[in-house]
Design an enzyme around this catalytic site. Structure first.
Site, mmCIF file in Angstrom:
data_model
loop_
_atom_site.group_PDB
_atom_site.id
_atom_site.type_symbol
_atom_site.label_atom_id
_atom_site.label_comp_id
_atom_site.label_asym_id
_atom_site.label_seq_id
_atom_site.Cartn_x
_atom_site.Cartn_y
_atom_site.Cartn_z
ATOM 1 N N ASP A 232 -59.267 46.718 -39.980
ATOM 2 C CA ASP A 232 -60.023 47.292 -41.193
ATOM 3 C C ASP A 232 -60.359 45.905 -41.891
ATOM 4 O O ASP A 232 -60.601 44.814 -41.609
ATOM 5 C CB ASP A 232 -59.445 48.198 -42.083
ATOM 6 N N HIS A 266 -63.366 44.889 -40.738
ATOM 7 C CA HIS A 266 -64.408 45.426 -41.007
ATOM 8 C C HIS A 266 -65.012 44.483 -42.213
ATOM 9 O O HIS A 266 -66.369 44.727 -42.362
ATOM 10 C CB HIS A 266 -64.287 46.945 -41.846
#
Length: 522
Positions: A232, A266
């Site tokens: 992430d 991310h």
């Protein structure tokens, strides 16, 4: 068990055994508790030691020697319920795997590994609650009964973070590898004077909520020389969510990030969307971001409130990024919305500087959007190179996660006051390369727009588009040999100053009907 008089506590002397599936929780925790009483070092020798959740106390150095691994058990029953902060709210949830709670002068160091055994926990993510083990259903029901807040990310309490530093001071994490976290990897919350240096943080790409480092309502935090490959966001800065975050009022502040390498994930450095307690005084320098969805990202929305201010991003290289620069006031909300009344839930972003940055092989150059009722303020670019020639189909990502935005290669600005681009190079296959809407006080000095070899843009399409942009200054730019440099539209578009350019730009400017633009050529 006699307490060693050397200040060094070898976990084997307390009964810990490597290479066994039996839990060493009692032995390791006893060593940590004994050390916290007198101060010293708890040593983890080479080998793999299976353990339940652990707590580190005052004046303790937890040293993992090269070849040593603490591997946390896959058993939700071994993790008691604790109160902490998850996704910006004070809630109850599973005890973190390794917890530094209310302690002072703590070091977690060495060349060993802390492994959260995340595979065990990830299997439950996204599954219907009715299919979960009965005991786990009971635990989640216990959490829900005690927690008074819930939204679409409320599954955060379903899994523990790997390392949490909570309400602690003078903490150092160095040298170790932290991997396979059930939830966030390293979470620093309500803490002060924390150093994270020379660490490896590793989560697979499909690890749900597998953030690398989350700095949450903490101050005087230093992150340096880290390698992060997370599932992430790599480095996140947060300060609480919505009304509770504003009431708690603990900013994330005085934070430096330097010499870090981010591979995949991310985002490289992400602020928000939980920023209701304010984020301020952040410096990020000398970093590389590769194959991350986004590079530098600030995200918020109406209802959050809070101020994000005084941020500096310098000497950064990015490659294969979907969108290298994002400041988004419409996180998961419609972009083209009418102004709303300003209240305590209206967020603000101001005084953000980007300098000496190269971003190559990216899809969208950038996205900056404040709110129509409260423009974001003071955004500056200096010495920035963006090669936005990667196919828009390279990923299926929305560059900003703002509803209603149609992706292009260019850089988009909306609802900003005082935004500047100095010595900025934009290379895109289409035009306009820079699109500015509903914005006031724009400075463009030395903008160099280059069309890529596969450009489909026609010569009558402008490099720069201004719509309802008040007070624009253009200098240091080169008049194109053919085609348009600038197109102005909208009744609010006012003065455009063209002083100090290389050649006359006046002939390469188109002003749409309905705009009462005054060109200042002095």
């Amino acid at each position: 068990m006699a307490v060693p008089d050397t200040g060094r506590y070898d976990i084997r002397e307390f009964g810990a055994q490597s290479g066994s599936d039996d839990s060493n929780t009692e032995a390791i925790q006893t060593a940590l508790d004994e050390c916290a009483g007198t101060g010293g070092t708890v040593s983890v020798p080479p080998g793999t030691y299976v353990t339940g959740p652990l707590r580190v106390g005052d004046r303790t150095t937890l040293q993992l020697e090269a070849g040593a691994t603490l591997r946390f058990v896959g058993d939700y029953e071994a993790f008691p319920t604790v109160k902490s902060r998850w996704e910006g709210w004070d809630q109850v949830g599973f005890h973190p795997c390794l917890l530094v709670d209310g302690a002072d002068t703590v070091s977690i160091t060495g060349r060993g590994t802390i492994d959260g055994n995340g595979e065990y926990w990830w299997q439950f993510y996204g599954e219907p609650e009715s299919t979960l083990p009965d005991g786990l259903q009971d635990r989640l029901a216990e959490f829900e009964a005690q927690n008074d807040k819930q939204d679409d990310v409320s599954s955060f309490t379903h899994r523990p973070p790997l390392l949490q530093v909570f309400d602690a001071e003078n903490v150092t994490v160095s040298g170790v590898t932290l991997r396979n976290s059930p939830f966030w990897n390293t979470h620093v919350v309500y803490s002060e004077n924390v150093t994270i240096t020379d660490v490896n943080i590793e989560n697979p790409a499909d690890a749900p909520n597998g953030d690398g480092i989350d700095i949450d309502s903490s101050r005087y935090v230093r992150i340096s020389d880290a390698y992060i490959n997370a599932g992430d966001d790599a480095i996140c800065i947060k300060s609480g969510k919505d009304a509770e975050g504003r009431e708690v009022g603990e900013p994330a502040s005085q934070i430096t990030v330097t010499n870090c390498t981010v591979e995949a994930g991310h985002g490289g450095v992400v602020i928000g969307s939980e920023m209701s307690g304010d984020v301020r005084d952040v410096t990020v320098t000398n970093c590389t971001f590769t194959d991350t969805d986004r590079g530098i990202r600030i995200k918020t929305q109406r209802g959050r409130g809070g101020v994000v201010e005084d941020l500096r991003f310098d000497q950064i290289v990015m490659r294969r990024i979907a969108c290298p620069f994002v400041i988004n006031g419409y996180y998961f909300t419609p972009l083209d919305s009418d102004p709303e009344p300003i209240d305590e839930g209206t967020p603000l972003v101001r005084n953000v500087s980007f300098s000496n940055i190269t971003a190559r092989n990216v899809e969208t150059a950038g996205f900056f959007a404040g709110l129509p009722e409260r423009y974001f303020e003071g955004i500056s670019f200096r010495d920035v190179r963006i090669d936005a020639t990667r196919s828009l189909d390279a990923t299926d990502l929305d560059p900003a996660m703002a509803d209603g935005y149609e992706q292009t290669h260019g850089l988009f600005c909306k609802s900003i006051t005082d935004i500047s681009f100095r010595n900025v190079e934009l290379r895109t296959p289409d035009s306009p390369a820079l699109r500015v809407e509903e914005t006031d006080d724009v400075t463009i000095d030395g903008l160099d727009v280059q069309r890529s070899a596969d450009s489909s843009a026609s010569s009558d399409e402008p490099a720069l588009s201004l719509s309802n942009a008040e007070h624009t200054r253009v200098s240091g730019c080169i008049a194109p040999s053919d085609g348009q440099f600038l197109r102005a539209s909208g009744p609010k578009t006012d003065t455009i100053s063209l002083a100090g350019n290389h050649g006359s730009l006046a002939d390469s400017i188109e002003i749409d009907d309905g705009s009462d633009v005054r060109l200042d050529l002095d």
